[in-house]
Design a protein around this motif. Structure first.
Motif, PDB file in Angstrom:
ATOM      1  N   ASP A 112       0.849  -1.182   0.000  1.00 44.56           N
ATOM      2  CA  ASP A 112       0.000   0.000   0.000  1.00 44.56           C
ATOM      3  C   ASP A 112       0.887   1.236   0.000  1.00 44.56           C
ATOM      4  O   ASP A 112       1.654   1.466   0.938  1.00 44.56           O
ATOM      5  CB  ASP A 112      -0.888  -0.012   1.247  1.00 44.56           C
ATOM      6  CG  ASP A 112      -1.863   1.153   1.303  1.00 44.56           C
ATOM      7  OD1 ASP A 112      -1.838   2.005   0.383  1.00 44.56           O
ATOM      8  OD2 ASP A 112      -2.649   1.226   2.269  1.00 44.56           O
ATOM      9  N   VAL A 113       0.797   2.036  -1.078  1.00 49.18           N
ATOM     10  CA  VAL A 113       1.608   3.253  -1.164  1.00 49.18           C
ATOM     11  C   VAL A 113       0.709   4.491  -1.211  1.00 49.18           C
ATOM     12  O   VAL A 113       1.112   5.544  -1.700  1.00 49.18           O
ATOM     13  CB  VAL A 113       2.561   3.218  -2.384  1.00 49.18           C
ATOM     14  CG1 VAL A 113       3.608   2.135  -2.210  1.00 49.18           C
ATOM     15  CG2 VAL A 113       1.790   3.028  -3.690  1.00 49.18           C
ATOM     16  N   SER A 114      -0.499   4.353  -0.680  1.00 47.94           N
ATOM     17  CA  SER A 114      -1.412   5.496  -0.623  1.00 47.94           C
ATOM     18  C   SER A 114      -0.832   6.573   0.279  1.00 47.94           C
ATOM     19  O   SER A 114      -0.315   6.279   1.367  1.00 47.94           O
ATOM     20  CB  SER A 114      -2.775   5.061  -0.085  1.00 47.94           C
ATOM     21  OG  SER A 114      -3.292   3.968  -0.823  1.00 47.94           O
ATOM     22  N   VAL A 115      -0.927   7.812  -0.167  1.00 45.29           N
ATOM     23  CA  VAL A 115      -0.423   8.932   0.627  1.00 45.29           C
ATOM     24  C   VAL A 115      -1.528   9.494   1.508  1.00 45.29           C
ATOM     25  O   VAL A 115      -1.270   9.967   2.616  1.00 45.29           O
ATOM     26  CB  VAL A 115       0.178  10.014  -0.282  1.00 45.29           C
ATOM     27  CG1 VAL A 115       0.623  11.236   0.518  1.00 45.29           C
ATOM     28  CG2 VAL A 115       1.353   9.448  -1.066  1.00 45.29           C
ATOM     29  N   ASN A 116      -2.760   9.455   1.026  1.00 44.43           N
ATOM     30  CA  ASN A 116      -3.884   9.831   1.878  1.00 44.43           C
ATOM     31  C   ASN A 116      -5.049   8.892   1.600  1.00 44.43           C
ATOM     32  O   ASN A 116      -5.013   8.089   0.666  1.00 44.43           O
ATOM     33  CB  ASN A 116      -4.290  11.296   1.670  1.00 44.43           C
ATOM     34  CG  ASN A 116      -4.749  11.579   0.243  1.00 44.43           C
ATOM     35  OD1 ASN A 116      -5.399  10.746  -0.382  1.00 44.43           O
ATOM     36  ND2 ASN A 116      -4.417  12.759  -0.271  1.00 44.43           N
ATOM     37  N   ARG A 117      -6.080   8.980   2.395  1.00 50.24           N
ATOM     38  CA  ARG A 117      -7.176   8.017   2.304  1.00 50.24           C
ATOM     39  C   ARG A 117      -8.103   8.267   1.125  1.00 50.24           C
ATOM     40  O   ARG A 117      -8.988   7.457   0.838  1.00 50.24           O
ATOM     41  CB  ARG A 117      -7.989   8.028   3.607  1.00 50.24           C
ATOM     42  CG  ARG A 117      -8.632   9.354   3.938  1.00 50.24           C
ATOM     43  CD  ARG A 117      -9.285   9.313   5.319  1.00 50.24           C
ATOM     44  NE  ARG A 117      -9.886  10.588   5.690  1.00 50.24           N
ATOM     45  CZ  ARG A 117     -11.131  10.920   5.372  1.00 50.24           C
ATOM     46  NH1 ARG A 117     -11.887  10.077   4.700  1.00 50.24           N
ATOM     47  NH2 ARG A 117     -11.629  12.086   5.754  1.00 50.24           N
ATOM     48  N   HIS A 118      -7.909   9.386   0.414  1.00 51.62           N
ATOM     49  CA  HIS A 118      -8.791   9.719  -0.700  1.00 51.62           C
ATOM     50  C   HIS A 118      -8.326   9.122  -2.024  1.00 51.62           C
ATOM     51  O   HIS A 118      -9.092   9.114  -2.986  1.00 51.62           O
ATOM     52  CB  HIS A 118      -8.908  11.238  -0.842  1.00 51.62           C
ATOM     53  CG  HIS A 118      -9.443  11.916   0.384  1.00 51.62           C
ATOM     54  ND1 HIS A 118     -10.730  11.702   0.828  1.00 51.62           N
ATOM     55  CD2 HIS A 118      -8.869  12.775   1.260  1.00 51.62           C
ATOM     56  CE1 HIS A 118     -10.932  12.415   1.929  1.00 51.62           C
ATOM     57  NE2 HIS A 118      -9.822  13.073   2.213  1.00 51.62           N
ATOM     58  N   GLU A 119      -7.087   8.634  -2.090  1.00 50.72           N
ATOM     59  CA  GLU A 119      -6.564   8.095  -3.347  1.00 50.72           C
ATOM     60  C   GLU A 119      -5.755   6.838  -3.043  1.00 50.72           C
ATOM     61  O   GLU A 119      -4.582   6.904  -2.681  1.00 50.72           O
ATOM     62  CB  GLU A 119      -5.703   9.138  -4.059  1.00 50.72           C
ATOM     63  CG  GLU A 119      -5.334   8.753  -5.471  1.00 50.72           C
ATOM     64  CD  GLU A 119      -4.453   9.793  -6.150  1.00 50.72           C
ATOM     65  OE1 GLU A 119      -4.604   9.956  -7.369  1.00 50.72           O
ATOM     66  OE2 GLU A 119      -3.609  10.419  -5.466  1.00 50.72           O
ATOM     67  N   ALA A 120      -6.413   5.684  -3.188  1.00 52.46           N
ATOM     68  CA  ALA A 120      -5.773   4.409  -2.858  1.00 52.46           C
ATOM     69  C   ALA A 120      -4.860   3.966  -3.995  1.00 52.46           C
ATOM     70  O   ALA A 120      -5.292   3.872  -5.149  1.00 52.46           O
ATOM     71  CB  ALA A 120      -6.831   3.347  -2.591  1.00 52.46           C
ATOM     72  N   ARG A 121      -3.591   3.697  -3.668  1.00 51.32           N
ATOM     73  CA  ARG A 121      -2.610   3.273  -4.670  1.00 51.32           C
ATOM     74  C   ARG A 121      -1.800   2.106  -4.125  1.00 51.32           C
ATOM     75  O   ARG A 121      -1.622   1.966  -2.911  1.00 51.32           O
ATOM     76  CB  ARG A 121      -1.669   4.421  -5.027  1.00 51.32           C
ATOM     77  CG  ARG A 121      -2.377   5.656  -5.579  1.00 51.32           C
ATOM     78  CD  ARG A 121      -3.032   5.381  -6.918  1.00 51.32           C
ATOM     79  NE  ARG A 121      -3.697   6.566  -7.443  1.00 51.32           N
ATOM     80  CZ  ARG A 121      -4.402   6.605  -8.561  1.00 51.32           C
ATOM     81  NH1 ARG A 121      -4.539   5.501  -9.276  1.00 51.32           N
ATOM     82  NH2 ARG A 121      -4.977   7.719  -8.972  1.00 51.32           N
ATOM     83  N   LEU A 155       7.488   6.952  -5.687  1.00 55.20           N
ATOM     84  CA  LEU A 155       8.682   6.542  -6.434  1.00 55.20           C
ATOM     85  C   LEU A 155       9.826   6.195  -5.488  1.00 55.20           C
ATOM     86  O   LEU A 155      10.600   5.267  -5.746  1.00 55.20           O
ATOM     87  CB  LEU A 155       9.095   7.641  -7.407  1.00 55.20           C
ATOM     88  CG  LEU A 155       8.168   7.820  -8.618  1.00 55.20           C
ATOM     89  CD1 LEU A 155       8.460   9.132  -9.327  1.00 55.20           C
ATOM     90  CD2 LEU A 155       8.315   6.651  -9.581  1.00 55.20           C
ATOM     91  N   ARG A 156       9.939   6.917  -4.378  1.00 52.29           N
ATOM     92  CA  ARG A 156      10.944   6.559  -3.368  1.00 52.29           C
ATOM     93  C   ARG A 156      10.636   5.177  -2.787  1.00 52.29           C
ATOM     94  O   ARG A 156      11.543   4.363  -2.572  1.00 52.29           O
ATOM     95  CB  ARG A 156      10.984   7.619  -2.258  1.00 52.29           C
ATOM     96  CG  ARG A 156      11.694   8.903  -2.657  1.00 52.29           C
ATOM     97  CD  ARG A 156      12.059   9.733  -1.448  1.00 52.29           C
ATOM     98  NE  ARG A 156      10.888  10.237  -0.742  1.00 52.29           N
ATOM     99  CZ  ARG A 156      10.303  11.410  -0.999  1.00 52.29           C
ATOM    100  NH1 ARG A 156      10.777  12.201  -1.950  1.00 52.29           N
ATOM    101  NH2 ARG A 156       9.247  11.799  -0.310  1.00 52.29           N
ATOM    102  N   ARG A 157       9.351   4.918  -2.549  1.00 47.69           N
ATOM    103  CA  ARG A 157       8.962   3.600  -2.033  1.00 47.69           C
ATOM    104  C   ARG A 157       9.277   2.508  -3.049  1.00 47.69           C
ATOM    105  O   ARG A 157       9.687   1.395  -2.678  1.00 47.69           O
ATOM    106  CB  ARG A 157       7.463   3.600  -1.716  1.00 47.69           C
ATOM    107  CG  ARG A 157       7.055   4.471  -0.543  1.00 47.69           C
ATOM    108  CD  ARG A 157       7.322   3.788   0.782  1.00 47.69           C
ATOM    109  NE  ARG A 157       6.648   2.505   0.888  1.00 47.69           N
ATOM    110  CZ  ARG A 157       5.371   2.353   1.237  1.00 47.69           C
ATOM    111  NH1 ARG A 157       4.627   3.418   1.517  1.00 47.69           N
ATOM    112  NH2 ARG A 157       4.842   1.151   1.329  1.00 47.69           N
ATOM    113  N   LEU A 158       9.076   2.818  -4.331  1.00 49.05           N
ATOM    114  CA  LEU A 158       9.383   1.845  -5.373  1.00 49.05           C
ATOM    115  C   LEU A 158      10.869   1.527  -5.395  1.00 49.05           C
ATOM    116  O   LEU A 158      11.266   0.359  -5.479  1.00 49.05           O
ATOM    117  CB  LEU A 158       8.920   2.375  -6.733  1.00 49.05           C
ATOM    118  CG  LEU A 158       9.281   1.537  -7.963  1.00 49.05           C
ATOM    119  CD1 LEU A 158       8.755   0.106  -7.836  1.00 49.05           C
ATOM    120  CD2 LEU A 158       8.735   2.191  -9.230  1.00 49.05           C
ATOM    121  N   CYS A 159      11.708   2.549  -5.320  1.00 49.70           N
ATOM    122  CA  CYS A 159      13.155   2.306  -5.298  1.00 49.70           C
ATOM    123  C   CYS A 159      13.567   1.517  -4.067  1.00 49.70           C
ATOM    124  O   CYS A 159      14.426   0.625  -4.145  1.00 49.70           O
ATOM    125  CB  CYS A 159      13.912   3.637  -5.361  1.00 49.70           C
ATOM    126  SG  CYS A 159      14.131   4.252  -7.041  1.00 49.70           S
TER     127      CYS A 159
END
Length: 254
Positions: A112-121, A155-159
């Protein structure tokens, strides 16, 4: 991921944001046509974004709605292994990323790389085994945020994922919808050794959105530690009427 003979294996990969099985503006349900188009391309590994796990309301009212999840329907009998990462959950159902594979998926994990609860990624990391007891292939299916500040963090999380979860010497394919309309992802991903297949071949990422008249370069296929890579040319039709994104296809020697 080399066969015991040491000869590189060519893996054909496809990535597409399937827009929950609908055309642009949700005008028409086209999952059956999408499955036929994917079959005609004959990829070995498929990266899907915005694929539905379930949706009770649509299932009750739409003719031709499959009795299984959309990723299982698309996999059918051709891609025997699949993994799903649930990202967005709502009262009627949920959707996320999926990887379909002709080869066994030994393990997978959704991040889960969502930054806020309004946009799940999310980022779905799969380890794929090929016949012949060769090296493992890491497949990471991504769908990043709409805001640039969110994408920087993702992108930092991906790296971090590539550095920590992909051992040195093992090949990786990272593909999906990066929403990188300002073309800044490459600056971050260079640091973790990822190469954009289309930018390497053509000097820039390819335009994929909107599908009917592509202007933005949102979708990407990145590779790391592979022997060779090359983009596969794709006709616009029928893809420009099957989603709001065009697919990307590449052949990778690993």
């Amino acid at each position: 991921m080399r066969e015991q003979s040491g000869i590189p294996r060519t893996v054909k990969v496809l990535t597409v944001n399937v827009h929950k099985g609908f055309t642009i503006f949700n005008r028409r349900f086209i999952l059956h046509e999408l499955r036929e188009a994917i079959r005609s391309t004959a990829p070995d590994v498929i990266f899907l974004q915005e694929v539905l796990g379930e949706h009770h309301r649509h299932a009750a009212r739409l003719h031709g709605w499959p009795t299984t999840s959309h990723y299982e329907f698309l996999a059918d009998t051709i891609w025997s292994d699949f993994a799903y990462g649930r990202n967005a959950v709502y009262p009627a159902g949920h959707h996320g990323n999926a990887v379909l594979s002709k080869y066994p998926i030994s393990t997978y994990e959704n991040h889960d790389v969502s930054v806020n609860r309004h946009e799940a990624r999310g980022m779905l990391h799969c380890i794929i085994e090929t016949p012949g007891g060769g090296m493992r292939l890491h497949a990471v299916c991504v769908h990043l945020g709409l805001r640039e500040s969110h994408r920087r963090q993702q992108l930092r999380r991906l790296c971090e994922l590539v550095h920590t979860a992909v051992p040195d010497g093992e090949p990786a394919v990272v593909a999906g919808d990066f929403n990188d309309w300002r073309l800044k992802a490459g600056r971050h991903l260079d640091d973790c050794g990822l190469v954009d297949v289309f930018a390497a071949a053509h000097g820039r990422p390819v335009r994929t959105f909107p599908a009917q008249c592509p202007l933005l370069q949102l979708d990407r296929i990145y590779v790391r530690n592979v022997a060779r890579h090359r983009p596969v040319p794709m006709a616009r039709r029928p893809w420009n009427s099957l989603s709001d994104h065009l697919p990307l296809v590449a052949e990778i020697d690993v």
